[in-house]
Design an enzyme around this catalytic site. Sequence first.
Site, PDB file in Angstrom:
ATOM      1  N   CYS A  85       0.865  -1.185   0.000  1.00 20.41           N
ATOM      2  CA  CYS A  85       0.000   0.000   0.000  1.00 20.41           C
ATOM      3  C   CYS A  85       0.899   1.231   0.000  1.00 20.41           C
ATOM      4  O   CYS A  85       1.708   1.411   0.919  1.00 20.41           O
ATOM      5  CB  CYS A  85      -0.868  -0.030   1.257  1.00 20.41           C
ATOM      6  SG  CYS A  85      -1.932   1.410   1.452  1.00 20.41           S
ATOM      7  N   CYS A 195      -1.220   3.584  -6.603  1.00 20.05           N
ATOM      8  CA  CYS A 195      -2.020   2.953  -5.548  1.00 20.05           C
ATOM      9  C   CYS A 195      -2.236   1.519  -5.987  1.00 20.05           C
ATOM     10  O   CYS A 195      -2.516   1.262  -7.174  1.00 20.05           O
ATOM     11  CB  CYS A 195      -3.355   3.692  -5.410  1.00 20.05           C
ATOM     12  SG  CYS A 195      -4.602   2.814  -4.437  1.00 20.05           S
TER      13      CYS A 195
HETATM   14  N1  DGL Z   1      -3.943   0.386  -1.981  1.00 15.45           N
HETATM   15  C1  DGL Z   1      -3.711   1.602  -1.240  1.00 15.45           C
HETATM   16  C2  DGL Z   1      -2.504   2.338  -1.827  1.00 15.45           C
HETATM   17  O1  DGL Z   1      -1.698   1.719  -2.469  1.00 15.45           O
HETATM   18  C3  DGL Z   1      -4.972   2.361  -1.152  1.00 15.45           C
HETATM   19  C4  DGL Z   1      -4.991   3.282   0.007  1.00 15.45           C
HETATM   20  C5  DGL Z   1      -6.347   3.672   0.473  1.00 15.45           C
HETATM   21  O2  DGL Z   1      -7.018   2.828   1.072  1.00 15.45           O
HETATM   22  O3  DGL Z   1      -6.732   4.824   0.289  1.00 15.45           O
HETATM   23  O4  DGL Z   1      -2.330   3.507  -1.646  1.00 15.45           O
END
Ligand code: DGL
Length: 273
Positions: A85, A195
């Site tokens: 993440c 993301c």
């Molecule tokens: N998958 C997360 C990232 O890479 C998402 C973050 C979120 O939940 O806003 O930033």
Amino acid sequence: MTSLSLNKQSILSRNSPIGVFDSGVGGISVLKHIHTLLPHENLLYVADSKYAPYGGRTPAEITARCFEIADFLIKKNAKALVVACNTATAAAIDAMRAKYDLPIIGMEPAVKPAAAATKNGIIGVLATVGTLKSAQFAALLETYGRNVEVVTQACVGLVECVERGELSNSSTLELIQQYCKPLLNEGADTIVLGCTHYPFVRPLIEQAVGKEVALIDTGAAVAKYLQKRLQELGLLSKAKKAAEVVFYTNSDAENAKQVISQLWGQSAEVKRL
Ligand code: DGL
């Protein structure tokens, strides 16, 4: 952390699983690269979906979630953690590395490879509000974005579309078109998927930006770096049998298992966190 103390290294076992987590299901895009590259490594994945999205949360809130999940994975005997993440990495990786004595791999938007790949010197970055506002992202731009124009766009609501498994809905496409437009207006020829949820809607992003624009994400690079770190530390599994992959989620959604299986590409073993 650059090295493990001998004491700790002897406790961590090469047969232990690797713990991978994200604010939700997005990190499964990274997990797939890890599983492909390291098919004999047992993997534990935590989707913190009850608290998704992290994008609008404070760094302190995100750090508290990361500590809770890391404690859980370490209790399950994880030999390494992958923060799959970008938002959590930006908010919490320093605090995690200070607190825990095991390899912790994070991820950041692929500004460096995008700056190297762009032909016209204009790159776009799609990411969460939290990532784009972070000091880590500012430092990344300072280091690798100096000689290119960087256009950023926060994609509020897109994580939620992926969490619901809405990967090809017209409403998801409309949101993506809205967010890609400013990048295209500025002339970006290379766009960073900053993301881990976004690779799951890559076909829609391709549809929105056209074939001429290159899309870059970091999942494969993270898997390679994890392999390198485990190799250096003597922690790569020597098992020959197919690995176990277990998913944990705290999602209240009725279709949580179905969405995880959809993203994983096969029926997934899903447990309640
Ligand atoms: N998958 C997360 C990232 O890479 C998402 C973050 C979120 O939940 O806003 O930033």
